[in-house]
Design an enzyme around this catalytic site. Structure first.
Site, PDB file in Angstrom:
ATOM      1  N   SER A 150       0.856  -1.198   0.000  1.00  0.00           N
ATOM      2  CA  SER A 150       0.000   0.000   0.000  1.00  0.00           C
ATOM      3  C   SER A 150       0.886   1.240   0.000  1.00  0.00           C
ATOM      4  O   SER A 150       2.058   1.166   0.426  1.00  0.00           O
ATOM      5  CB  SER A 150      -0.861  -0.002   1.268  1.00  0.00           C
ATOM      6  OG  SER A 150      -1.554   1.212   1.420  1.00  0.00           O
ATOM      7  N   TYR A 181      -2.178  -0.403  10.697  1.00  0.00           N
ATOM      8  CA  TYR A 181      -2.252  -0.801   9.285  1.00  0.00           C
ATOM      9  C   TYR A 181      -0.971  -0.393   8.558  1.00  0.00           C
ATOM     10  O   TYR A 181      -0.376  -1.198   7.829  1.00  0.00           O
ATOM     11  CB  TYR A 181      -3.482  -0.161   8.627  1.00  0.00           C
ATOM     12  CG  TYR A 181      -3.623  -0.505   7.159  1.00  0.00           C
ATOM     13  CD1 TYR A 181      -3.901  -1.813   6.750  1.00  0.00           C
ATOM     14  CD2 TYR A 181      -3.478   0.471   6.173  1.00  0.00           C
ATOM     15  CE1 TYR A 181      -4.030  -2.131   5.404  1.00  0.00           C
ATOM     16  CE2 TYR A 181      -3.608   0.163   4.831  1.00  0.00           C
ATOM     17  CZ  TYR A 181      -3.885  -1.140   4.448  1.00  0.00           C
ATOM     18  OH  TYR A 181      -4.008  -1.452   3.102  1.00  0.00           O
TER      19      TYR A 181
HETATM   20  N1  LIG Z   1      -8.921  -0.586  -0.900  1.00  0.00           N
HETATM   21  C1  LIG Z   1      -7.870   0.179  -0.669  1.00  0.00           C
HETATM   22  O1  LIG Z   1      -7.977   1.424  -0.540  1.00  0.00           O
HETATM   23  C2  LIG Z   1      -6.485  -0.414  -0.606  1.00  0.00           C
HETATM   24  C3  LIG Z   1      -5.381   0.438  -0.782  1.00  0.00           C
HETATM   25  C4  LIG Z   1      -4.100  -0.078  -0.717  1.00  0.00           C
HETATM   26  C5  LIG Z   1      -3.914  -1.442  -0.505  1.00  0.00           C
HETATM   27  N2  LIG Z   1      -4.991  -2.244  -0.336  1.00  0.00           N
HETATM   28  C6  LIG Z   1      -4.739  -3.678  -0.087  1.00  0.00           C
HETATM   29  O2  LIG Z   1      -5.295  -4.412  -1.145  1.00  0.00           O
HETATM   30  C7  LIG Z   1      -5.629  -5.737  -0.692  1.00  0.00           C
HETATM   31  C8  LIG Z   1      -7.046  -6.075  -1.134  1.00  0.00           C
HETATM   32  O3  LIG Z   1      -7.937  -5.155  -0.562  1.00  0.00           O
HETATM   33  P1  LIG Z   1      -9.327  -4.731  -1.237  1.00  0.00           P
HETATM   34  O4  LIG Z   1      -9.321  -3.266  -1.328  1.00  0.00           O
HETATM   35  O5  LIG Z   1      -9.589  -5.524  -2.455  1.00  0.00           O
HETATM   36  O6  LIG Z   1     -10.294  -5.117  -0.040  1.00  0.00           O
HETATM   37  P2  LIG Z   1     -11.577  -6.098   0.051  1.00  0.00           P
HETATM   38  O7  LIG Z   1     -12.515  -5.820  -1.053  1.00  0.00           O
HETATM   39  O8  LIG Z   1     -12.040  -5.959   1.455  1.00  0.00           O
HETATM   40  O9  LIG Z   1     -10.945  -7.546  -0.179  1.00  0.00           O
HETATM   41  C9  LIG Z   1     -10.119  -8.160   0.776  1.00  0.00           C
HETATM   42  C10 LIG Z   1      -9.923  -9.618   0.392  1.00  0.00           C
HETATM   43  O10 LIG Z   1      -9.059 -10.204   1.371  1.00  0.00           O
HETATM   44  C11 LIG Z   1      -9.666 -11.410   1.841  1.00  0.00           C
HETATM   45  N3  LIG Z   1      -9.268 -11.666   3.224  1.00  0.00           N
HETATM   46  C12 LIG Z   1      -9.319 -10.825   4.291  1.00  0.00           C
HETATM   47  N4  LIG Z   1      -8.918 -11.450   5.392  1.00  0.00           N
HETATM   48  C13 LIG Z   1      -8.593 -12.720   5.024  1.00  0.00           C
HETATM   49  C14 LIG Z   1      -8.115 -13.855   5.718  1.00  0.00           C
HETATM   50  N5  LIG Z   1      -7.899 -13.833   7.044  1.00  0.00           N
HETATM   51  N6  LIG Z   1      -7.882 -14.999   5.013  1.00  0.00           N
HETATM   52  C15 LIG Z   1      -8.101 -15.043   3.688  1.00  0.00           C
HETATM   53  N7  LIG Z   1      -8.550 -14.007   2.972  1.00  0.00           N
HETATM   54  C16 LIG Z   1      -8.801 -12.868   3.641  1.00  0.00           C
HETATM   55  C17 LIG Z   1     -11.169 -11.174   1.710  1.00  0.00           C
HETATM   56  O11 LIG Z   1     -11.834 -12.420   1.544  1.00  0.00           O
HETATM   57  P3  LIG Z   1     -12.733 -13.169   2.649  1.00  0.00           P
HETATM   58  O12 LIG Z   1     -13.371 -12.123   3.514  1.00  0.00           O
HETATM   59  O13 LIG Z   1     -13.701 -13.960   1.823  1.00  0.00           O
HETATM   60  O14 LIG Z   1     -11.762 -14.052   3.367  1.00  0.00           O
HETATM   61  C18 LIG Z   1     -11.227 -10.395   0.405  1.00  0.00           C
HETATM   62  O15 LIG Z   1     -11.241 -11.284  -0.685  1.00  0.00           O
HETATM   63  C19 LIG Z   1      -5.412  -5.719   0.819  1.00  0.00           C
HETATM   64  O16 LIG Z   1      -4.170  -6.300   1.118  1.00  0.00           O
HETATM   65  C20 LIG Z   1      -5.397  -4.229   1.167  1.00  0.00           C
HETATM   66  O17 LIG Z   1      -4.646  -3.961   2.321  1.00  0.00           O
HETATM   67  C21 LIG Z   1      -6.262  -1.766  -0.396  1.00  0.00           C
END
Ligand SMILES: NC(=O)c1ccc[n+]([C@@H]2O[C@H](COP(=O)([O-])OP(=O)(O)OC[C@H]3O[C@@H](n4cnc5c(N)ncnc54)[C@H](OP(=O)(O)O)[C@@H]3O)[C@@H](O)[C@H]2O)c1
Length: 264
Positions: free
Chosen positions: A144, A157
């Site tokens: 991130s 975080y």
């Molecule tokens: N959205 C943002 O602004 C942003 C910015 C920078 C980086 N990121 C990073 O991008 C990545 C994806 O985030 P996103 O924005 O796509 O969020 P999201 O829509 O909430 O998706 C998160 C994914 O992670 C899975 N997950 C969470 N905890 C888990 C666990 N304990 N075991 C297995 N799977 C797990 C969830 O699946 P289940 O709940 O089905 O397990 C879901 O598929 C993350 O690493 C986040 O930190 C996000």
């Protein structure tokens, strides 16, 4: 489309929604096969059906909590048996809770570290010996901008994503010696369900809504980089410029940006 993906097996953690789901779609569009990991199996099954129907690729679903460290080796062994090879791993599973340090419970700190850092390292640990022996492979870690530039109201975080970047940068130098490529992805805010946990009050989303990245665009950039030597993907560019300036002049940025950062 990325022609290097055709026929290859790509494992994606956190594939049940957000950018994980979008990356799976882009991989399938390019003719790749997919091992999809997450906890919400019904969402993975629905995605599997869509990908097989639309793109005729091989897709399998592996229900896994990446903090279930004993289960991770079993899952990766099953993937290897099912597909015969793993060419790339995208460590994407993660979450954040945007709170000041004094408000964050230790349980939440540990939760973010367990999923974002230790889960990612445990999954990587399963593919490394295999890729090393194979003499090739690609590991992509979704970190991130919070891993480059720690702003207030997300100390735990940010710490977890700084750890991901530290691990990724070290691993990149090691893995290059045995033919494995390692890429870090550092996005700014993306319009996904991430914020239903990160920002329960909705204040942060309201403040940054107009800057939010489209998850399909982020996924496109990541999937384009598969099986290339790309070191890092930083999005959006202007936010990454902010991170670079912060690294050069931290005191100045903290002084000038303080009120702005608290808008979170
Ligand atoms: N959205 C943002 O602004 C942003 C910015 C920078 C980086 N990121 C990073 O991008 C990545 C994806 O985030 P996103 O924005 O796509 O969020 P999201 O829509 O909430 O998706 C998160 C994914 O992670 C899975 N997950 C969470 N905890 C888990 C666990 N304990 N075991 C297995 N799977 C797990 C969830 O699946 P289940 O709940 O089905 O397990 C879901 O598929 C993350 O690493 C986040 O930190 C996000």
């Amino acid at each position: 489309m990325n022609s290097r993906i055709k026929g290859k097996t790509i494992v994606i953690t956190g594939a049940s929604g957000g950018i994980g789901e979008q990356m799976a779609i882009k991989v399938a569009e390019s003719g790749g096969n997919l091992a999809l990991i997450a906890r919400r199996v019904h969402l993975l099954e629905a995605l599997k059906e869509k990908l097989i129907t639309e793109y005729h690729c091989k897709v399998e679903v592996y229900p896994l909590n990446v903090t279930d460290y004993d289960e991770i080796p079993r899952t990766f062994n099953t993937i290897l048996k099912d597909f015969g090879a793993i060419h790339a791993l995208i460590n994407n599973a993660g979450y954040g809770i945007f709170q000041e340090a004094h408000e964050t419970s230790f349980q939440d700190v540990k939760g973010m570290m367990d999923v974002n850092v230790l889960g990612l390292m445990a999954c990587t640990g399963e593919v490394l010996p295999y890729m090393r022996q194979q003499g090739s492979g690609h590991i992509i870690n979704i970190a991130s901008q919070a891993g480059k530039f720690a702003s207030p109201k997300s100390s735990a975080y940010s710490a977890s994503k700084h750890a991901v970047l530290g691990y990724t940068n070290s691993l990149r130098m090691e893995a290059k010696r045995y033919g494995v490529t390692v890429t870090a992805v550092n996005p700014g805010p993306i319009a996904t369900d991430f914020f239903s946990i990160a920002d329960e009050s909705g204040t942060y989303v309201k403040n940054v809504e107009k800057f939010m990245l489209d998850p399909a665009h982020v996924a496109q950039k990541v999937v384009e980089a598969l099986f290339t030597n790309r070191r890092e993907i930083n999005l959006p560019r202007w936010m990454n410029m902010g991170s670079v300036i912060y690294q050069l002049f931290p005191s100045f940025v903290e002084k000038v940006g303080n009120n702005l950062f608290f808008k979170k």
